[in-house]
Design a protein around this motif. Structure first.
Motif, PDB file in Angstrom:
ATOM      1  N   UNK A  57       0.832  -1.206   0.000  1.00 49.20           N
ATOM      2  CA  UNK A  57       0.000   0.000   0.000  1.00 49.20           C
ATOM      3  C   UNK A  57       0.867   1.257   0.000  1.00 49.20           C
ATOM      4  N   UNK A  58       1.935   1.265   0.803  1.00 49.05           N
ATOM      5  CA  UNK A  58       2.827   2.425   0.826  1.00 49.05           C
ATOM      6  C   UNK A  58       3.527   2.609  -0.521  1.00 49.05           C
ATOM      7  N   UNK A  59       4.011   1.511  -1.100  1.00 54.35           N
ATOM      8  CA  UNK A  59       4.673   1.598  -2.406  1.00 54.35           C
ATOM      9  C   UNK A  59       3.696   2.068  -3.473  1.00 54.35           C
ATOM     10  N   UNK A  60       2.486   1.532  -3.451  1.00 52.40           N
ATOM     11  CA  UNK A  60       1.476   1.919  -4.440  1.00 52.40           C
ATOM     12  C   UNK A  60       1.078   3.375  -4.266  1.00 52.40           C
ATOM     13  N   UNK A  61       0.932   3.815  -3.017  1.00 51.80           N
ATOM     14  CA  UNK A  61       0.553   5.202  -2.770  1.00 51.80           C
ATOM     15  C   UNK A  61       1.598   6.179  -3.273  1.00 51.80           C
ATOM     16  N   UNK A  62       2.877   5.904  -3.000  1.00 54.69           N
ATOM     17  CA  UNK A  62       3.930   6.785  -3.494  1.00 54.69           C
ATOM     18  C   UNK A  62       3.965   6.759  -5.020  1.00 54.69           C
ATOM     19  N   UNK A  63       3.750   5.592  -5.599  1.00 52.00           N
ATOM     20  CA  UNK A  63       3.672   5.505  -7.064  1.00 52.00           C
ATOM     21  C   UNK A  63       2.555   6.396  -7.596  1.00 52.00           C
ATOM     22  N   UNK A  64       1.376   6.325  -6.970  1.00 51.47           N
ATOM     23  CA  UNK A  64       0.223   7.121  -7.411  1.00 51.47           C
ATOM     24  C   UNK A  64       0.517   8.616  -7.339  1.00 51.47           C
ATOM     25  N   UNK A  65       1.333   9.008  -6.366  1.00 50.08           N
ATOM     26  CA  UNK A  65       1.638  10.423  -6.168  1.00 50.08           C
ATOM     27  C   UNK A  65       2.766  10.894  -7.088  1.00 50.08           C
ATOM     28  N   UNK A  66       3.804  10.059  -7.244  1.00 51.05           N
ATOM     29  CA  UNK A  66       4.968  10.465  -8.030  1.00 51.05           C
ATOM     30  C   UNK A  66       4.716  10.341  -9.534  1.00 51.05           C
ATOM     31  N   UNK A  67       4.069   9.282  -9.947  1.00 52.61           N
ATOM     32  CA  UNK A  67       3.924   9.002 -11.384  1.00 52.61           C
ATOM     33  C   UNK A  67       3.238  10.131 -12.157  1.00 52.61           C
ATOM     34  N   UNK A  68       2.063  10.605 -11.723  1.00 47.78           N
ATOM     35  CA  UNK A  68       1.459  11.714 -12.483  1.00 47.78           C
ATOM     36  C   UNK A  68       2.269  12.995 -12.407  1.00 47.78           C
ATOM     37  N   UNK A  69       2.978  13.210 -11.293  1.00 44.83           N
ATOM     38  CA  UNK A  69       3.774  14.427 -11.156  1.00 44.83           C
ATOM     39  C   UNK A  69       4.946  14.463 -12.119  1.00 44.83           C
ATOM     40  N   UNK A  70       5.736  13.391 -12.157  1.00 45.66           N
ATOM     41  CA  UNK A  70       6.894  13.382 -13.054  1.00 45.66           C
ATOM     42  C   UNK A  70       6.455  13.239 -14.509  1.00 45.66           C
ATOM     43  N   UNK A  71       5.295  12.628 -14.745  1.00 48.30           N
ATOM     44  CA  UNK A  71       4.777  12.575 -16.110  1.00 48.30           C
ATOM     45  C   UNK A  71       4.410  13.975 -16.594  1.00 48.30           C
ATOM     46  N   UNK A  72       3.840  14.793 -15.700  1.00 47.59           N
ATOM     47  CA  UNK A  72       3.521  16.173 -16.063  1.00 47.59           C
ATOM     48  C   UNK A  72       4.793  16.968 -16.329  1.00 47.59           C
ATOM     49  N   UNK A  73       5.841  16.721 -15.527  1.00 49.76           N
ATOM     50  CA  UNK A  73       7.133  17.383 -15.761  1.00 49.76           C
ATOM     51  C   UNK A  73       7.684  16.991 -17.133  1.00 49.76           C
ATOM     52  N   UNK A  74       7.603  15.697 -17.455  1.00 48.65           N
ATOM     53  CA  UNK A  74       8.101  15.223 -18.747  1.00 48.65           C
ATOM     54  C   UNK A  74       7.308  15.820 -19.901  1.00 48.65           C
ATOM     55  N   UNK A  75       5.996  15.843 -19.747  1.00 52.32           N
ATOM     56  CA  UNK A  75       5.153  16.402 -20.798  1.00 52.32           C
ATOM     57  C   UNK A  75       5.501  17.859 -21.075  1.00 52.32           C
ATOM     58  N   UNK A  76       5.759  18.603 -20.015  1.00 52.04           N
ATOM     59  CA  UNK A  76       6.100  20.017 -20.141  1.00 52.04           C
ATOM     60  C   UNK A  76       7.500  20.205 -20.733  1.00 52.04           C
ATOM     61  N   UNK A  77       8.475  19.507 -20.171  1.00 51.56           N
ATOM     62  CA  UNK A  77       9.874  19.706 -20.562  1.00 51.56           C
ATOM     63  C   UNK A  77      10.162  19.217 -21.975  1.00 51.56           C
ATOM     64  N   UNK A  78       9.614  18.083 -22.340  1.00 47.33           N
ATOM     65  CA  UNK A  78       9.944  17.473 -23.631  1.00 47.33           C
ATOM     66  C   UNK A  78       9.262  18.163 -24.802  1.00 47.33           C
ATOM     67  N   UNK A  79       8.326  19.043 -24.513  1.00 48.60           N
ATOM     68  CA  UNK A  79       7.605  19.709 -25.592  1.00 48.60           C
ATOM     69  C   UNK A  79       7.890  21.204 -25.661  1.00 48.60           C
ATOM     70  N   UNK A  80       9.028  21.613 -25.091  1.00 44.89           N
ATOM     71  CA  UNK A  80       9.355  23.041 -25.119  1.00 44.89           C
ATOM     72  C   UNK A  80       9.513  23.562 -26.538  1.00 44.89           C
ATOM     73  N   UNK A  81       9.965  22.709 -27.459  1.00 45.76           N
ATOM     74  CA  UNK A  81      10.187  23.140 -28.832  1.00 45.76           C
ATOM     75  C   UNK A  81       9.069  22.705 -29.765  1.00 45.76           C
ATOM     76  N   UNK A  82       7.962  22.262 -29.185  1.00 43.08           N
ATOM     77  CA  UNK A  82       6.873  21.769 -30.028  1.00 43.08           C
ATOM     78  C   UNK A  82       6.270  22.884 -30.872  1.00 43.08           C
ATOM     79  N   UNK A  83       5.975  22.593 -32.135  1.00 46.33           N
ATOM     80  CA  UNK A  83       5.349  23.607 -32.990  1.00 46.33           C
ATOM     81  C   UNK A  83       3.946  23.980 -32.528  1.00 46.33           C
ATOM     82  N   UNK A  84       3.336  23.103 -31.741  1.00 41.07           N
ATOM     83  CA  UNK A  84       1.990  23.394 -31.247  1.00 41.07           C
ATOM     84  C   UNK A  84       2.039  24.475 -30.172  1.00 41.07           C
ATOM     85  N   UNK A  85       3.173  24.551 -29.465  1.00 37.09           N
ATOM     86  CA  UNK A  85       3.301  25.557 -28.407  1.00 37.09           C
ATOM     87  C   UNK A  85       3.314  24.928 -27.039  1.00 37.09           C
TER      88      UNK A  85
END
Length: 338
Positions: A57-85
């Motif tokens: 439960x502790x491992x799953x809870x930390x996963x639930x908290x970290x996974x969407x956060x770092x995914x949002x960081x990746x989505x933001x950082x990796x698309x800095x040069x995107x033509x869409x903006x």
């Protein structure tokens, strides 16, 4: 005798100490009847080790908290040069919400099993102030770090083609792989190049973590009339989000497990500099512990109202009813003669 003890156990507050404090006397609910529970299922659940359930439960809870956060960081950082903006893919505001909602979902999903600590510093503080068993502390902390490690691995795998391209661009530009805004920073925190004052970084981390810890402790105080069981997960998540919105641009970590678990992944894929860059990693990993102890101690010594908790049925005097009567008598006597 064992069967009687098991039945008694089911009818007591057998929720592990943690976020479940906020829902004492509220966790019974009426739902549409399920299909009858089979004896085979009961036997399986009875044999299932409780320590394993809590760790998962502790491992799953930390996963639930970290996974969407770092995914949002990746989505933001990796698309800095995107033509869409950039605005099409995210911002610090989106990242804050990803972590905030991840924390809320983690508490809702996993706290009924383990108490919902999801942070080694919180686990240590429950042991210091609230009687959480010290023997459970090591495997709780290991599980929390493991959950963040798995979140980092999975995010890296899902974004691997984009990360590979980003790595090549970063190396070609002579920037390397480990720096704020670089490939390794998708997983864990690094300071800006001009942030070379470790004392400043220490204080920033200390006070951000203290802010979050006081909000957590207040939300988990069963005597707090402003927090309902339904709102507590979201209030705690929003406290974290507020700190991301305010201080993410000047390097904050906020959680030993969140940082160390993903930093190990960064070291595996991007090099050992993930731990040595600007001598910062010890701040990201360790400062959360003294900051959280300070903040929860501040709440325990200056803000906690234990008598109110006892009066509302959420706690008992260590000497039972006799001890409570003695305390009230002494209090009234001192008031009369003061």
């Amino acid at each position: 005798m064992a069967d009687i003890d098991d039945m008694h156990r089911l009818h007591t507050h057998d929720l592990e100490l943690g976020a479940t404090e906020a829902v004492q006397k509220h966790y019974s609910r009426h739902v549409v009847a399920q299909k009858p529970v089979s004896q085979r299922k009961l036997d399986f659940e009875h044999r299932r080790p409780r320590w394993l359930r809590e760790c998962m439960a502790e491992a799953t809870g930390v996963f639930f908290y970290v996974f969407p956060g770092i995914a949002a960081i990746a989505s933001f950082t990796l698309n800095l040069e995107s033509p869409v903006g950039v605005a099409a893919f995210g911002s610090i505001f989106q990242i804050g919400w990803a972590f905030a909602m991840g924390i809320a979902f983690a508490i809702i999903t996993c706290a009924p099993t383990s108490g919902g600590h999801f942070n080694p510093a919180i686990t240590i503080c429950f042991a210091i102030w609230q009687g959480f068993p010290w023997r459970k502390v090591p495997h709780y902390i290991f599980s929390q770090i493991f959950g963040a490690f798995i979140a980092g691995l999975l995010m890296l795998g899902m974004y691997w083609p984009e990360i590979q391209a980003f790595k090549e661009e970063s190396i070609a530009a002579g920037k390397g792989l480990v720096y704020n805004g670089g490939p390794a920073s998708l997983l864990c925190t690094f300071p800006n190049p001009n942030q070379t004052n470790l004392g400043y970084l220490f204080l920033t981390e200390f006070f951000v973590d203290s802010f979050i810890a006081i909000v957590i402790w207040a939300n988990l105080d069963p005597a707090n009339p402003f927090v309902s069981p339904v709102s507590a997960p979201f209030a705690i998540g929003l406290a974290y989000g507020a700190m991301v919105w305010g201080f993410a641009d000047i390097a904050i970590s906020t959680n030993l497990a969140r940082d160390l678990g993903t930093r190990i992944v960064a070291a595996i894929f991007f090099g050992g500099e993930s731990f040595t860059y600007l001598n910062y990693s010890w701040i990201a990993i360790l400062v959360n512990i003294p900051a959280t102890i300070f903040a929860t101690g501040y709440y325990e010594f200056l803000m906690r109202d234990s008598l109110s908790s006892i009066g509302k049925g959420h706690a008992v005097h260590e000497d039972g009813e006799e001890g409570l009567r003695r305390h009230i008598t002494n209090t009234v006597r001192s008031f009369v003669f003061s």
